[in-house]
Scaffold this active site. Structure first.
Site, PDB file in Angstrom:
ATOM      1  N   LYS A 148      96.521  11.287  -2.290  1.00 35.09           N
ATOM      2  CA  LYS A 148      96.030  12.156  -3.663  1.00 35.09           C
ATOM      3  C   LYS A 148      96.027  12.036  -5.061  1.00 35.09           C
ATOM      4  O   LYS A 148      97.033  12.142  -5.178  1.00 35.09           O
ATOM      5  CB  LYS A 148      96.838  12.970  -2.776  1.00 35.09           C
ATOM      6  CG  LYS A 148      96.840  13.549  -1.280  1.00 35.09           C
ATOM      7  CD  LYS A 148      95.631  14.016  -0.753  1.00 35.09           C
ATOM      8  CE  LYS A 148      96.096  14.635   0.608  1.00 35.09           C
ATOM      9  NZ  LYS A 148      95.883  13.779   2.061  1.00 35.09           N
ATOM     10  N   ASP A 155      85.987  12.332   7.315  1.00 37.65           N
ATOM     11  CA  ASP A 155      87.477  13.261   7.446  1.00 37.65           C
ATOM     12  C   ASP A 155      86.987  14.469   8.154  1.00 37.65           C
ATOM     13  O   ASP A 155      86.227  15.328   7.640  1.00 37.65           O
ATOM     14  CB  ASP A 155      88.209  13.170   6.503  1.00 37.65           C
ATOM     15  CG  ASP A 155      89.643  13.981   7.208  1.00 37.65           C
ATOM     16  OD1 ASP A 155      89.452  14.758   8.150  1.00 37.65           O
ATOM     17  OD2 ASP A 155      90.784  13.234   6.462  1.00 37.65           O
ATOM     18  N   ASP A 163      91.627  12.411  13.189  1.00 43.36           N
ATOM     19  CA  ASP A 163      90.428  13.552  12.265  1.00 43.36           C
ATOM     20  C   ASP A 163      89.900  12.590  11.915  1.00 43.36           C
ATOM     21  O   ASP A 163      88.202  12.789  10.901  1.00 43.36           O
ATOM     22  CB  ASP A 163      91.000  14.790  12.276  1.00 43.36           C
ATOM     23  CG  ASP A 163      91.972  13.945  10.054  1.00 43.36           C
ATOM     24  OD1 ASP A 163      91.952  12.756  10.159  1.00 43.36           O
ATOM     25  OD2 ASP A 163      92.203  15.305   9.330  1.00 43.36           O
TER      26      ASP A 163
HETATM   27  N1  GDD Z   1     101.972  13.180  15.621  1.00 47.50           N
HETATM   28  C1  GDD Z   1     102.066  13.380  13.977  1.00 47.50           C
HETATM   29  N2  GDD Z   1     102.711  13.767  13.189  1.00 47.50           N
HETATM   30  N3  GDD Z   1     100.787  13.325  13.982  1.00 47.50           N
HETATM   31  C2  GDD Z   1     100.555  14.327  12.251  1.00 47.50           C
HETATM   32  C3  GDD Z   1     101.746  14.679  11.444  1.00 47.50           C
HETATM   33  C4  GDD Z   1     103.289  14.093  12.138  1.00 47.50           C
HETATM   34  O1  GDD Z   1     104.065  14.844  11.612  1.00 47.50           O
HETATM   35  N4  GDD Z   1     101.643  14.676  10.112  1.00 47.50           N
HETATM   36  C5  GDD Z   1     100.003  14.213  10.684  1.00 47.50           C
HETATM   37  N5  GDD Z   1      99.456  13.972  11.542  1.00 47.50           N
HETATM   38  C6  GDD Z   1      98.409  12.966  11.837  1.00 47.50           C
HETATM   39  C7  GDD Z   1      96.903  14.968  11.723  1.00 47.50           C
HETATM   40  O2  GDD Z   1      96.862  15.479  12.824  1.00 47.50           O
HETATM   41  C8  GDD Z   1      96.283  13.538  11.353  1.00 47.50           C
HETATM   42  O3  GDD Z   1      95.547  13.623  12.478  1.00 47.50           O
HETATM   43  C9  GDD Z   1      96.602  12.636  10.781  1.00 47.50           C
HETATM   44  O4  GDD Z   1      97.936  12.530  10.857  1.00 47.50           O
HETATM   45  C10 GDD Z   1      96.321  12.634   9.316  1.00 47.50           C
HETATM   46  O5  GDD Z   1      96.766  13.515   8.121  1.00 47.50           O
HETATM   47  P1  GDD Z   1      96.129  14.346   7.804  1.00 47.50           P
HETATM   48  O6  GDD Z   1      96.847  15.593   7.180  1.00 47.50           O
HETATM   49  O7  GDD Z   1      94.400  14.806   8.309  1.00 47.50           O
HETATM   50  O8  GDD Z   1      96.505  13.870   6.497  1.00 47.50           O
HETATM   51  P2  GDD Z   1      95.096  13.646   5.344  1.00 47.50           P
HETATM   52  O9  GDD Z   1      93.297  13.898   5.640  1.00 47.50           O
HETATM   53  O10 GDD Z   1      95.484  15.277   4.050  1.00 47.50           O
HETATM   54  O11 GDD Z   1      94.973  11.931   4.492  1.00 47.50           O
HETATM   55  C11 GDD Z   1      95.471  10.848   4.837  1.00 47.50           C
HETATM   56  O12 GDD Z   1      94.060  10.877   6.514  1.00 47.50           O
HETATM   57  C12 GDD Z   1      93.043   9.613   5.107  1.00 47.50           C
HETATM   58  C13 GDD Z   1      91.307   9.556   5.548  1.00 47.50           C
HETATM   59  O13 GDD Z   1      90.957  11.130   5.524  1.00 47.50           O
HETATM   60  C14 GDD Z   1      95.360   9.943   4.494  1.00 47.50           C
HETATM   61  O14 GDD Z   1      96.095   8.846   5.630  1.00 47.50           O
HETATM   62  C15 GDD Z   1      95.537   9.196   3.585  1.00 47.50           C
HETATM   63  O15 GDD Z   1      95.316   8.302   3.299  1.00 47.50           O
HETATM   64  C16 GDD Z   1      93.618   9.447   3.909  1.00 47.50           C
HETATM   65  O16 GDD Z   1      92.832   8.491   2.622  1.00 47.50           O
HETATM   66 MG    MG Z   2      92.994  14.454   7.387  1.00 46.94          MG
END
Ligand code: GDD
Ligand code: MG
Length: 346
Positions: A157, A221, A106
């Site tokens: 977080k 994001d 994303d």
């Molecule tokens: N295949 C798979 N399986 N993908 C997953 C799973 C899973 O179980 N869980 C999450 N994802 C994918 C989501 O689709 C997304 O593209 C990505 O992993 C990150 O998950 P998010 O749910 O969007 O996390 P976030 O935005 O809260 O935090 C992450 O992204 C931030 C940057 O935007 C973390 O990596 C943070 O450390 C980072 O700063």
């Molecule tokens: Mg995200």
């Protein structure tokens, strides 16, 4: 070299948009979002790309196909149950065991992946994370580095107090280069998170763990409606470089309609006299009636905006019907097939 895009999340924060459309293929400027990631990987010469899926995988596969339309080979892997970000990597990359570029699915960015990989190699790193300075790190993973860009700490977080104490604002931008040694830090088939389990483990074992810090590159994001809308406005303003968009001429625009030069209009739209479209993205097959106004908004395919309706700063899902003189304002987000009766205000 291969790439893995983590695209298995449910996209809950983007609801209602993600109820029928999984986040990886949510349209961005009328193209499936993941195509922008595929494009920057292809530019770096990476054409073997695995998509790690869990939520609505068939829809994603159907829209992207085998990748030949985009000059890449796409492979789709669906987890039996969500395995977390780290577990998904182990599940998808185990049989290949080579250097892998991993992307959160994303992230919209114009980051130069080729240079990032070179940096990883020059440093002899086992895991290299792209970092981005942001104003408020609380929704992200906060990453502490030393003056040689070696990673010293990772805090997912962080709380206000932790941010205040550390006095840093560089966050995990969700783009990694990983060596296969990282696969051995997690058992096959078990749920593991890069952010909560694997990165702390790399630190504990003192493996070579480095950062590549973004400076002027665009990064966002798009996982919330507000951020998704802002990303569109940034794109229309020309802040994101290197991507082509289809500015379709297969649309029926009345000579008395006004469309500014920034807006993007999809194929097969009908735009009637007196309608005014400013700083917006209109999906294919949308019908905009007389004197309707669309400003700073994103409309998905096949919606109909009736006479004198006004849409400002909002997102309208697929196949919606907005009645005459209705007003949709203030960051409203309408799910697919929403119907607003005449004169409604949201
Ligand atoms: N295949 C798979 N399986 N993908 C997953 C799973 C899973 O179980 N869980 C999450 N994802 C994918 C989501 O689709 C997304 O593209 C990505 O992993 C990150 O998950 P998010 O749910 O969007 O996390 P976030 O935005 O809260 O935090 C992450 O992204 C931030 C940057 O935007 C973390 O990596 C943070 O450390 C980072 O700063
Ligand atoms: Mg995200």
């Amino acid at each position: 070299m291969q790439a893995l895009i983590l695209a298995g999340g449910k996209g809950t924060r983007l609801r209602p948009l993600t109820v029928y459309t999984p986040k990886p293929i949510v349209p961005f400027c009328n193209r499936a979002f993941l195509l922008y990631q595929i494009e920057i990987l292809r530019k770096a010469g990476i054409t073997d790309i695995t998509l790690s899926l869990s939520y609505q995988p068939d829809k994603i596969e159907h829209v992207l196909g085998n990748g030949s339309d985009y000059g890449v080979n796409l492979r789709f892997i669906t987890e039996p149950a969500p395995l977390g970000t780290g577990g998904a990597y182990r599940f998808a990359a185990d049989d290949i065991r080579e250097t892998t570029v991993v992307f959160n699915g994303d992230i919209l960015t114009d980051f130069d992946i080729g240079r990032f990989i070179e940096r990883h190699k020059d440093l002899g790193s086992v895991a290299t994370l792209a970092l981005k300075p942001v104003e408020n790190p609380s929704a992200y993973g906060l990453v502490e580095t030393d003056s040689d860009s070696r990673i010293l700490g990772f805090l997912e977080k962080p709380t206000e107090e932790q941010i205040e104490k550390l006095k840093i604002n560089t966050i995990n931008a969700g783009i990694y280069v990983l060596e296969p040694a990282i696969l051995d830090l997690m058992p096959m088939g078990e749920n593991r998170s890069f952010e909560y389990d694997i990165f702390p483990e790399i630190l504990k074992r003192q493996m070579p763990f480095y950062a590549g810090i973004m400076t002027d590159e665009y990064w966002r994001d798009i996982g919330t409606p507000a951020s998704y809308l802002t990303a569109h406005q940034d794109f229309l303003r020309g802040e994101i470089s290197g991507f082509e968009v289809d500015r379709s001429d297969l649309t029926d625009v009345a000579t008395k309609a006004t469309i500014d030069s920034r807006s993007i209009i999809g194929e097969g739209c009908v735009i009637k006299p007196g309608a005014r479209i400013t700083n917006s993205v209109i999906g294919p097959g949308v019908q905009i009636e007389e004197k309707a106004v669309v400003e700073d908004s994103v409309l998905w395919a096949h919606s109909r905006i009736s006479t004198a309706a006004e849409i400002r700063g909002s997102i309208i899902g697929r196949s919606c019907h907005i009645g005459r003189n209705a007003v949709v304002d203030h960051g409203s987000v309408l799910g697919d097939k929403s119907t607003l009766t005449d004169y409604t205000k949201v």
